[in-house]
Design an enzyme around this catalytic site. Sequence first.
Site, short mmCIF file in Angstrom:
data_model
loop_
_atom_site.label_atom_id
_atom_site.label_comp_id
_atom_site.label_asym_id
_atom_site.label_seq_id
_atom_site.Cartn_x
_atom_site.Cartn_y
_atom_site.Cartn_z
N HIS A 14 0.82 -1.31 0.01
CA HIS A 14 0.02 -0.10 0.00
C HIS A 14 0.87 1.28 0.07
O HIS A 14 1.69 1.38 0.76
CB HIS A 14 -0.90 -0.03 1.11
CG HIS A 14 -1.90 -0.98 1.12
ND1 HIS A 14 -2.50 -1.79 2.26
CD2 HIS A 14 -2.58 -1.67 0.03
CE1 HIS A 14 -3.25 -2.49 2.00
NE2 HIS A 14 -3.57 -2.69 0.62
N GLU B 284 1.70 3.17 3.04
CA GLU B 284 2.36 2.58 4.09
C GLU B 284 3.66 2.27 3.89
O GLU B 284 4.25 1.36 3.54
CB GLU B 284 1.27 1.22 4.40
CG GLU B 284 0.12 1.51 4.82
CD GLU B 284 -0.80 0.35 4.94
OE1 GLU B 284 -0.12 -0.78 4.95
OE2 GLU B 284 -1.89 0.44 4.83
N HIS C 203 3.30 -4.06 6.56
CA HIS C 203 2.11 -2.97 6.26
C HIS C 203 2.23 -1.99 7.42
O HIS C 203 3.12 -2.07 8.39
CB HIS C 203 1.02 -3.59 6.36
CG HIS C 203 0.88 -4.30 4.92
ND1 HIS C 203 -0.43 -3.70 4.07
CD2 HIS C 203 1.21 -5.34 4.32
CE1 HIS C 203 -0.51 -4.56 2.91
NE2 HIS C 203 0.42 -5.63 3.30
N GLU D 57 2.11 -5.75 10.44
CA GLU D 57 1.63 -4.33 10.74
C GLU D 57 2.62 -3.83 11.77
O GLU D 57 2.76 -4.32 12.77
CB GLU D 57 0.05 -4.32 11.20
CG GLU D 57 -0.95 -4.97 10.37
CD GLU D 57 -1.36 -4.17 9.05
OE1 GLU D 57 -0.93 -3.04 9.10
OE2 GLU D 57 -1.90 -4.80 8.18
N HIS E 62 -26.62 -53.49 16.40
CA HIS E 62 -26.72 -54.81 17.19
C HIS E 62 -25.37 -55.29 17.29
O HIS E 62 -24.45 -55.61 16.52
CB HIS E 62 -27.55 -55.75 15.90
CG HIS E 62 -28.87 -55.27 15.66
ND1 HIS E 62 -29.60 -55.38 14.46
CD2 HIS E 62 -29.75 -54.85 16.42
CE1 HIS E 62 -30.76 -55.10 14.55
NE2 HIS E 62 -31.06 -54.54 15.83
N GLU F 128 -23.40 -58.06 15.41
CA GLU F 128 -23.32 -57.75 14.14
C GLU F 128 -22.17 -56.87 14.00
O GLU F 128 -22.09 -55.63 14.07
CB GLU F 128 -24.47 -56.89 13.22
CG GLU F 128 -25.79 -58.11 13.49
CD GLU F 128 -27.19 -57.42 12.95
OE1 GLU F 128 -27.05 -56.16 12.45
OE2 GLU F 128 -28.14 -57.90 13.01
N HIS G 263 -25.15 -52.88 9.13
CA HIS G 263 -25.39 -54.02 10.00
C HIS G 263 -24.85 -55.62 9.40
O HIS G 263 -23.87 -55.14 8.70
CB HIS G 263 -27.08 -54.16 9.77
CG HIS G 263 -27.79 -53.25 10.68
ND1 HIS G 263 -28.40 -53.72 11.83
CD2 HIS G 263 -27.90 -51.91 11.08
CE1 HIS G 263 -29.13 -52.75 12.51
NE2 HIS G 263 -28.70 -51.49 11.81
N GLU H 40 -26.51 -53.86 4.94
CA GLU H 40 -26.24 -55.30 5.70
C GLU H 40 -24.96 -55.66 4.89
O GLU H 40 -25.00 -55.98 3.58
CB GLU H 40 -27.32 -56.48 5.10
CG GLU H 40 -28.78 -55.87 5.61
CD GLU H 40 -28.80 -56.02 7.16
OE1 GLU H 40 -27.99 -56.72 7.71
OE2 GLU H 40 -29.58 -55.32 7.68
#
Length: 1366
Positions: free
Chosen positions: A125, A128, A237, A330, A550, A553, A657, A748
């Site tokens: 800038h 700056e 900056h 900055e 389950h 399973e 499952h 499944e």
Amino acid sequence: MASAARGLRAMPRLLPLLCALLLPPPSLQSPARSPHIKKAEAAAAAPGEALRYLHSAELGEALRALEATAPPGLVRLFSIGQSVEKRPLWVLRLTAGLGPERPEEPAGGAALPGRPQVKLVGNMHGDEPLARPLLLRLAWELLLGWAGGDERIVRLLNTTDLYLLPSLNPDGFERAREGDCGGGAEGGRENSRGRDLNRSFPDQFGDAEPNLEPVPEVKALIEWMRRNRFLLSGNLHGGSVVASYPYDDSPTHSLTGVYSKSADDEVFKYLAKAYASHHPIMRTGKPNCPGEESETFPDGITNGAQWYDVEGGMQDYNYVWANCFEITLELSCCKYPPTSELPKEWENNRESLLAFIEKVHIGVKGFVRDAVTGAGLDNATIAVAGIAHNITAGRFGDYHRLLVPGTYNVTAFVMGYTPVTKENIEVKEGDATEVNFSLQPTAMPPAPNVTQLTAAPAAVTAITPTPVQAEAPKPSPVHEPIQPVDFRHHHFSDMEIFLRRYANEYPNITRLYSVGKSVELRELYVMEISDNPGVHEAGEPEFKYIGNMHGNEVVGRELLLNLIEYLCKNFGTDPEVTDLVQSTRIHIMPSMNPDGYEKSQEGDKAGTVGRNNSNNYDLNRNFPDQFVHVTDPPQPETRAVMAWLQSYPFVLSANLHGGSLVVNYPFDDDEQGIAIYSKSPDDAVFQKLALAYAKENAKMYQGSPCKDMYPTEYFPHGITNGAQWYNVPGGMQDWNYLHTNCFEVTIELGCVKYPKAEELPKYWAQNRRSLLQFMKQVHQGVWGFVLDAVDKRGILNATISVADINHPVTTYKDGDFWRLLVPGTYKITASARGYDPLSKMVEVDSKGGVQVNFTLSRTDSKVEEGKVLVLNTPDTSNPNEKEFETLIKDLSAENGLERLLLTSSRDVTPYRYRPYKDLSEFLRGLYLNYPHITNLTSLGQSVEFRQIWSLEISNKPNESEPEEPKIRFVAGIHGNAPVGTELLLTLAEFLCMNYKKNDAITKLIDRTRIVIVPSLNPDGREIAQERGCTSKIGQTNAHGRDLDTDFTSNYTRYSAAREPETKAIVENLILKHDFSLSVALDGGSLLVTYPYDKPTQSVENKETLKHLASVYANNHPVMHLGQPGCPNKSDETIPGGVIRGSEWHSHLGSMKDFSVTFGQCPEITVYTGCCYFPSAGQLPSLWADHRKSLLSMLVEVHKGVHGIVQDKSGRAISKAAIVLNEGLRVYTKEGGYFHVLLAPGFHSIDATASGYQQKHVKVFVRDDAPSSVFIVFDTENRIFGLPRELVITVAGASMSALVLTACIIWCVCSIKSNRHKDGFHRLRQHHDDYEDEIRMMSTGSKKSLLSHEFQDETDTEEETLYSSKH
């Protein structure tokens, strides 16, 4: 070292310069000095001279002079391009061992192998410009340090390739003016075409590629970066004093307050602190810049987007596109500080600059070479496990990867070579750990066409390239992802260790959490895998897998553990996995039924042992159902999962499952309870989702999975409608679809429920592609944001409807939504309460999700003439107000309160019940230990003379602060329900312990007056019995009176007959009329009730009261599910966990009814659990369940509408009536303040006060921030409802007639009596006094009428409106 020696031998070249710097000023020197040295000194700010700003021509001259003065091979000056006005963009390169410039090399010369490149860019800038003199002074400092043999600088230049670009915007600098601290006064920020260079880079969150033609400076910089491999960068900056790090913007582009986290967030914070910690002002975190004195940055650093959003910034471009880690620095509050301040600025920044440059050497470094030829491999990719940001090696195979200290797994891979991973690499503070890679070609390659390295990396000798002609092209790339190796059955302890291990090894992409406990108190673990774990990223969909519902399973359980291993190990190296993790927030629950698993047996083919939970209930029949009333009590696992699903915006899910091989989609049952196709509104979507999984599993896709067990069973393409297969009432997948935004299917995985461990690799091979492909489906359909047209913020709970599909979805916190759809053309409508709906036609294809954003305008945004529309306009002129508003918004966001609890310095846990004596001593202990924030008082005494204690927590507990909201927590109205008492005591200690330790809690205490009454019925509490879940012993006070029936409407008439406990809280708290919210804690169920308990009482402010109750319930893990599950009412359902008191348990004389009617304060009653007096062992879990809800009340009390009422002169008007929605009435307090809690949405406000015109405004109340209203009264222009001019005219005429009549009467009397011949003279003499008396009488009459007109009409016993003093 050799290079240092050469630097010392170059000393004679620098002697004239050094002498010139050390000798007196030119006026005292001999005129016979070298013209060359004079020219250099005149142009450059060398050490010993005053720093000053140089214009472009002077800057070029100074840089050329510096290059000419330097020893050979140390400095090179070049330009990377030109500005709009053709000014050169100078770069000064400083590093030891630079060879002579070669025509074929890029500007500035080629990179040196093994030497990391650092750049510092200034003056982006133009206004700056502090970096211009600072970078020039830095160059001189390095040059002289090298010449003088400074060990630090010699080492730096021998190992670092440094580039200084003093001015990227020289045109803007020429327009800027010295001393312009705020910028913009004289221009110069932008380039000559008016473009902000730091908004002109390609942006990862931007919509389109930027046009670089108007910004040749940016174009030149990008091309320069592409020619090099910068590792570290600083962008210098001005305008504050802080180190800012990526990302600089976010997907939502919110103006401020959004922490936009990069994959290397820890590295960036480390780099930013390296600079800030050496800067005397920056490290304090308090720049104290004029106009922003309250702005603070912890440790002097900030995330860019959290500070403010910068789209198209340079630092993000460096990281995302160029492998370079850049932060923005900055350097001073003043953008263009005066020349006189430059020496001070140099001293402030000198050490920070050097320390920052040195950080380029942290992390890991080395070479990637061909294992056969030893040649360096150009563009090899370096990936660090758990960090979603890869880098590439240089032309010699050299790489350098910045990392903070820690242990890492690093992988190197390149096309045509087998990847190599080096595990457990330890990175320490300081220099990088050296790690070299030798990669084997996947096929024997021809001699590679690469550059051979003939010198050691750190040496400063010439590099000789050796080109070799390739005989054939390289083989096509073959990438093989790393497969899991952990194939075995994991019992709970083993699984727990596995999950903790991966959470520990991959912390950057994982988060292990629990959603609750099973019956036997095993954790229901979930592993989150995401590039930003723990955070919902706006616009990113959330996905879940659930296994082992389950218990017997088990394949799903093991596959999900395999999947966790696969995702973690391949993130960063495998493109498919990396893309999934970066674009999706993935949640994996390996076991929903850990108790059942422990009972099941390996080898079980089709059994039921372990299927159910420990209470012997089937969890997949335990969810509320649309067709069937589920009579089984909700189980802990079910309740925990339902709470989990309502806490996250899941889009897609699968429930794994076993027992067959098919994908089953909703609906799972139907009204008739028979096997029939039960189609959901999204049947086409579910079929597509199911096929996405089945098609990748060849055996499943065939459709005849278990011929030996079920020979006639056939599923076309491996999918089926659930109910058509068999009826499942109370299933989880239907509940997902009907009660959340989530589409779930049931998969499944195999005919055998609990196969042998040696078969597990086969299941992984069959399902790996399916698991990945199904996850990708979360990105199909449409997604986007629903935004407010005024403030551009996301709208929570907006509805997304698709024409002809009866299944709307809702938006999440940022207004983001996802709606799964099959390809086609759709009419999609977004709607929200208080907004006009908006529809769009959308084309959906099969290539991926289509983004569709909706911007909604508020309904009734046009206001009648003379009325004012006030939107959500908090007072942000005060930085403290803005900061606090941001805090409230953050705490209202998803996981906001969780983050507060995680960052609190210490939590406290109740472990026992406190009888009256212990309770009193505990409260005194808090008061004595925290005297500056507590005040302990007695409201009165019980029947048996026990004190009714009240503890206030505030930063000024003994001062009146009418502008601050006041909240009241009351427990123990029934002595047999003491859980609330212990929760409030724990809350009090938690707040006190974290004051000045936790920033959020400190701010809440500073801005809130918190009053805690832990035990209203201490007598009843003393006789109550622990574990008395249904016992009524202690429920009443010592007189046998239920105190919650003693707050009668005729209280003031019969106050002498009231119970002492009731009298104490009524007179000393409720009737003070200064509370904004009251929360009462009781026991006997798990829900929240809102007024009224009185059965026939109408509720005019129902939406607000219900909203407050819902806030509490929604922050409780299970209360909001609406199924208390109490033994005596197991089938009771309370929608949302919230119900009006009279609809649940109606009675007269309740405290909350009295609070609303006479105390002018909304009150809700929280029932903390089914058991009145549970065992003390349950207190820790009860606190864990309620602490977030209790804290949410401290946040909620700051919302609603805050206002100030004044007249035109600025005088505050107290006791003005504020009527909301033509019903609810509050009154302004001292200072003109008022505060009222309102449900989100539009509300109308009418303000009236004696002698002023009525004011009408409209306000929009948000769910995440307060709304502020500033009302200024005009003087009333009507008297008695008539125009002021007419009333004055009539009054004047009446007075004249009165005077005339008096005169006539006086004369008549005088004539009759003949005693006062001078009567008219005396009448005239006293005429003024008499007229004054008449005027006073008239005024008094008028005042009486006005008083009657504005008489308070709210003091009736049946008044249903409440008032707040805020």
